[in-house]
Every structure is written in structure tokens, then in C-alpha cells.
Design an enzyme around this catalytic site. Structure first.
Site, PDB file in Angstrom:
ATOM      1  N   LYS A 208      -8.944 -44.268 -29.988  1.00 41.73           N
ATOM      2  CA  LYS A 208      -9.601 -44.886 -30.991  1.00 41.73           C
ATOM      3  C   LYS A 208     -11.139 -44.939 -30.768  1.00 41.73           C
ATOM      4  O   LYS A 208     -11.426 -45.950 -30.190  1.00 41.73           O
ATOM      5  CB  LYS A 208      -9.101 -45.801 -31.745  1.00 41.73           C
ATOM      6  CG  LYS A 208      -9.771 -46.512 -33.027  1.00 41.73           C
ATOM      7  CD  LYS A 208      -9.055 -47.489 -33.605  1.00 41.73           C
ATOM      8  CE  LYS A 208      -9.960 -48.132 -34.841  1.00 41.73           C
ATOM      9  NZ  LYS A 208      -9.074 -49.219 -35.402  1.00 41.73           N
ATOM     10  N   LYS A 261      -8.014 -40.677 -32.969  1.00 41.97           N
ATOM     11  CA  LYS A 261      -8.576 -40.994 -34.177  1.00 41.97           C
ATOM     12  C   LYS A 261      -9.992 -41.174 -33.978  1.00 41.97           C
ATOM     13  O   LYS A 261     -10.524 -41.827 -33.205  1.00 41.97           O
ATOM     14  CB  LYS A 261      -8.007 -42.246 -34.645  1.00 41.97           C
ATOM     15  CG  LYS A 261      -8.574 -43.093 -35.739  1.00 41.97           C
ATOM     16  CD  LYS A 261      -7.846 -44.230 -36.121  1.00 41.97           C
ATOM     17  CE  LYS A 261      -8.965 -45.177 -37.047  1.00 41.97           C
ATOM     18  NZ  LYS A 261      -8.435 -46.671 -36.967  1.00 41.97           N
TER      19      LYS A 261
HETATM   20  C1  PBG Z   1      -9.036 -51.430 -38.177  1.00 35.81           C
HETATM   21  C2  PBG Z   1      -8.525 -49.957 -38.548  1.00 35.81           C
HETATM   22  C3  PBG Z   1      -9.747 -49.164 -38.844  1.00 35.81           C
HETATM   23  C4  PBG Z   1      -8.953 -48.033 -39.403  1.00 35.81           C
HETATM   24  C5  PBG Z   1      -7.822 -48.088 -39.269  1.00 35.81           C
HETATM   25  N1  PBG Z   1      -7.474 -49.427 -38.818  1.00 35.81           N
HETATM   26  C6  PBG Z   1     -11.147 -49.365 -38.734  1.00 35.81           C
HETATM   27  C7  PBG Z   1     -11.903 -50.040 -38.123  1.00 35.81           C
HETATM   28  O1  PBG Z   1     -11.635 -49.924 -36.876  1.00 35.81           O
HETATM   29  O2  PBG Z   1     -12.924 -50.579 -38.553  1.00 35.81           O
HETATM   30  C8  PBG Z   1      -9.621 -46.715 -39.802  1.00 35.81           C
HETATM   31  C9  PBG Z   1      -8.902 -45.889 -40.796  1.00 35.81           C
HETATM   32  C10 PBG Z   1      -9.658 -45.139 -41.580  1.00 35.81           C
HETATM   33  O3  PBG Z   1     -10.947 -45.107 -41.641  1.00 35.81           O
HETATM   34  O4  PBG Z   1      -9.227 -44.309 -42.478  1.00 35.81           O
HETATM   35  N2  PBG Z   1      -8.290 -52.000 -37.144  1.00 35.81           N
HETATM   36 ZN    ZN Z   2      -8.925 -54.067 -36.934  1.00 40.78          ZN
END
Ligand code: PBG
Ligand code: ZN
Length: 342
Positions: A208, A261
Site C-alpha cells: 500500500k 494498492k
Molecule cells: C485507511 C485506508 C485508506 C484506504 C483504505 N483504507 C486511505 C488512507 O490510507 O488514507 C484508501 C481507499 C481508497 O482511496 O479508495 N487505512
Molecule cells: Zn488507516
């Protein structure tokens, strides 16, 4: 000895039009990128008020749902073959604090919703995002030391507690998105300790990245960090090395499935991780900013919606995604149904 003569017609081997002149032929060449409902997971935001639907401005066409409204929203989708959802809780009136108390309290929208979803939709596989950011006063994904840096040990202890709470509510899958070190092992141990290990899968948000494409989500989940950013725990966009190390770490700690992701900007990472771990189902998350980008481009007629989105979905499958997490799932299910009728 057989003498292999140079084939005078060797050039014919690479005339490609003969492979793609009708739909069946084209399908034979693209079987591995086909999409069925099992290749899709649908992300859903659930709020405290059971009777409400709140459209999300930054994600036109996506709403937050109260549990009763969610039932009506999901019913037709399940009929069209929807097989899994990824749930995010969003709180409004419940207080946020340093430990993210309401991530695992009995009032948490996810903990209240999961048993109902299980009884309404017995065939639906339910995954729950596990993180602190929607529930902490500071909006970060972990617990912080007094100086504002991440207390990793305290964070993974809390994350593992939340994972067990969701599993006990009935989640089939817990999906930690916090990006703390060692959380997969900690969650696995805690699930085992509570006799939930055999009936709860762990889907790790493995690779991520600290991305500019999460903006609309933070609006949707009310999880914007109050200060700073997430670069000290999410991966730097340029690092394949850290993505592969994160995958090695999560695999060694017992993750059941891995995720990359965002999607479109990280197809190379997706391909590398699938190639390195072919034994694991690999998920790709087409995130909120990608959703908004496609939506707006299509609305402005810069691209044709179905052509462009289909092409992106194919690219995920081609790069190695087994499952695509997409806010477009409802419309994709319609396309799959139509295609099967032809
Ligand atoms: C938070 C989280 C995020 C997403 C999923 N869980 C965003 C972040 O890390 O701030 C992103 C999902 C999306 O943008 O559709 N843990
Ligand atoms: Zn988070």
C-alpha cells in the site's frame, strides 16, 4: 540427422490478424483476463444511523449507507452474483480518541452490521477493513507516542484486538490497512487465541503506497490525518524493493491473501508480486481517486466510460490480479450479466 530447413513462409507465423478476426478467436486469446463476479470485491461505507443514505460529493455515485438502507442496496447486487464486500465503518457522533476506542466497541457500525449481513446474505463473503484512522482523534492509522511518531507495538496490539472483534462479529476476512510492521503475525496469533483462526482469513494490504489517489476516500471515511501525512508507514511510490519486502514479511507471518494498492499506477508491482507469490490470491484495489478520475473523464467525454473502464479492469487481470476491489462493482456486474446473455 534431420536437417531443419528454413521455412520459406516463416513470416506467416506472425501475421496476427488471422488470430483476432472474430469474437470467439479474440476470446481464446484473452481467456486469462476474463471477469466473473468472483473476481470482484465491493467496498462499502457503513454509518451509525441505520436509516440514512449519504451521497459522497468527492465520489459521485457512491454513498455511505445505514445498515437498513444497505440491505436494499445489496439485495439486487447479490442476485447479480456479488460474492464479496469490503466494509468500512464511518462514525459521526461517536467520539474519536487516541486509541480509536470505537473501532471495536459494540456501537461500531461494522460490528453491528456484520451479523445482519450474514443473516440476510448467507452466500456473501464479508471482509472488514481493519484500521484506526476513522476512529482516532488524530486520524492516523496507529497509536502515537507523545512526540507524534508511531508506537508500532501499541498499534499492532490494538489492530489485533480490532481484528478479533470483527471476526467475532462474523467477518469471514479481516483486512488490515494500517501498514504497521508485524501486524499480520499479531492478528493471526490473536485470532488463534480466540479460536477464530480457522474461520477468519487475513487479507493483507501488503503493498500500500503513500498515494495521492486516496483523497476522496478520506473524505468518505472521515479519516483525514489531523497533522502530517502517512509517509512514515505507507510505502514510497518509487520503491519496488520495499513492496517485495512487505510481501515477504506478510507471507512469512501467515497472510492468506495479498493486496496491491492503488491499481493503475502500480501494475508493475502487481505483476511482480503475483510472479513472486503465485500460490497466493492477489487483490488489487482500484482506489477512490482512480474511481473519481474515471468518472470525471467519462463525464467530460474525454473517454468512453465502458471502453475505458473495461480496458483498465483487463489490465489488472493481465498484470496478475485475481480479485479487483472496485467502487464500480455494481455497473461491472451489469456488464457481466449482459455479456452472459449474448
Ligand atoms: C485507511 C485506508 C485508506 C484506504 C483504505 N483504507 C486511505 C488512507 O490510507 O488514507 C484508501 C481507499 C481508497 O482511496 O479508495 N487505512
Ligand atoms: Zn488507516
Amino acid at each position: 540427422m534431420i536437417h531443419v530447413q528454413q521455412d520459406k513462409n516463416v513470416k506467416n507465423r506472425h501475421l496476427l490478424h488471422s488470430s483476432i478476426f472474430n469474437t470467439t478467436l479474440r476470446n481464446w486469446h484473452t481467456l486469462k483476463t476474463e471477469l466473473s463476479p468472483n473476481n470482484l470485491m465491493y467496498p462499502v461505507f457503513i454509518v451509525e444511523d441505520d436509516d440514512i443514505i449519504q451521497p459522497i460529493d468527492s465520489m459521485p455515485g457512491v454513498s455511505r449507507y445505514g445498515i437498513k438502507k444497505l440491505k436494499d442496496h445489496l439485495e439486487p447486487l447479490v442476485k447479480k452474483g456479488l460474492s464479496s464486500v469490503l466494509l468500512f465503518g464511518v462514525i459521526d457522533t461517536l467520539p474519536k480518541d487516541e486509541q480509536g476506542t470505537h473501532a471495536s466497541s459494540l456501537e461500531n457500525p461494522i460490528i453491528r452490521a456484520v451479523p445482519k449481513l450474514r443473516s440476510w446474505f448467507p452466500s456473501l463473503t464479508i471482509a472488514c477493513d481493519v484500521c484506526l484512522c476513522p476512529y482516532t482523534s488524530h486520524g492516523h492509522c496507529g497509536i502515537l507516542f507523545a512526540d507524534g511518531t508511531i508506537d508500532n507495538n501499541a498499534s499492532i496490539h490494538r489492530i489485533a484486538e480490532i481484528a478479533v472483534a470483527y471476526a467475532q462479529a462474523g467477518a469471514h476476512i479481516v483486512a488490515p490497512s494500517d501498514m504497521m510492521d508485524g501486524r499480520i503475525g499479531k492478528i493471526k496469533n490473536n485470532l488463534d487465541k480466540h479460536n477464530m483462526g480457522h474461520k477468519t482469513a487475513v487479507l493483507s494490504y501488503t503493498a500500500k503506497f503513500a498515494s495521492g489517489f486516496y483523497g476522496p476516500f478520506r473524505d468518505a471515511a472521515k479519516s483525514q490525518p489531523a497533522f502530517g501525512d502517512r509517509k512514515c508507514y505507507q510505502l514510497p511510490p518509487g520503491s519496488t524493493g520495499l513492496a517485495l519486502r512487505a510481501a515477504a514479511r506478510d507471507v512469512s507471518e501467515g497472510a492468506d491473501m495479498l493486496m496491491v494498492k492503488p491499481g493503475l499506477s502500480y501494475l508493475d508491482i502487481l505483476k511482480e508480486i503475483k510472479q513472486a507469490y503465485p500460490e497466493y490470491p492477489i487483490f488489487v484495489y482500484q482506489v477512490s481517486g482512480e474511481y473519481a478520475m474515471i468518472h470525471h473523464a467519462a463525464k467530460l467525454r474525454a473517454v468512453d466510460f465502458q471502453t475505458a473502464l473495461s480496458e483498465i479492469l483487463i489490465s489488472f487481470r493481465r498484470a496478475g490480479a485475481d480479485v479487483i476491489i472496485s467502487y464500480f462493482t455494481p455497473v461491472i456486474l451489469d456488464w457481466i450479466q449482459l455479456k452472459s446473455k449474448i
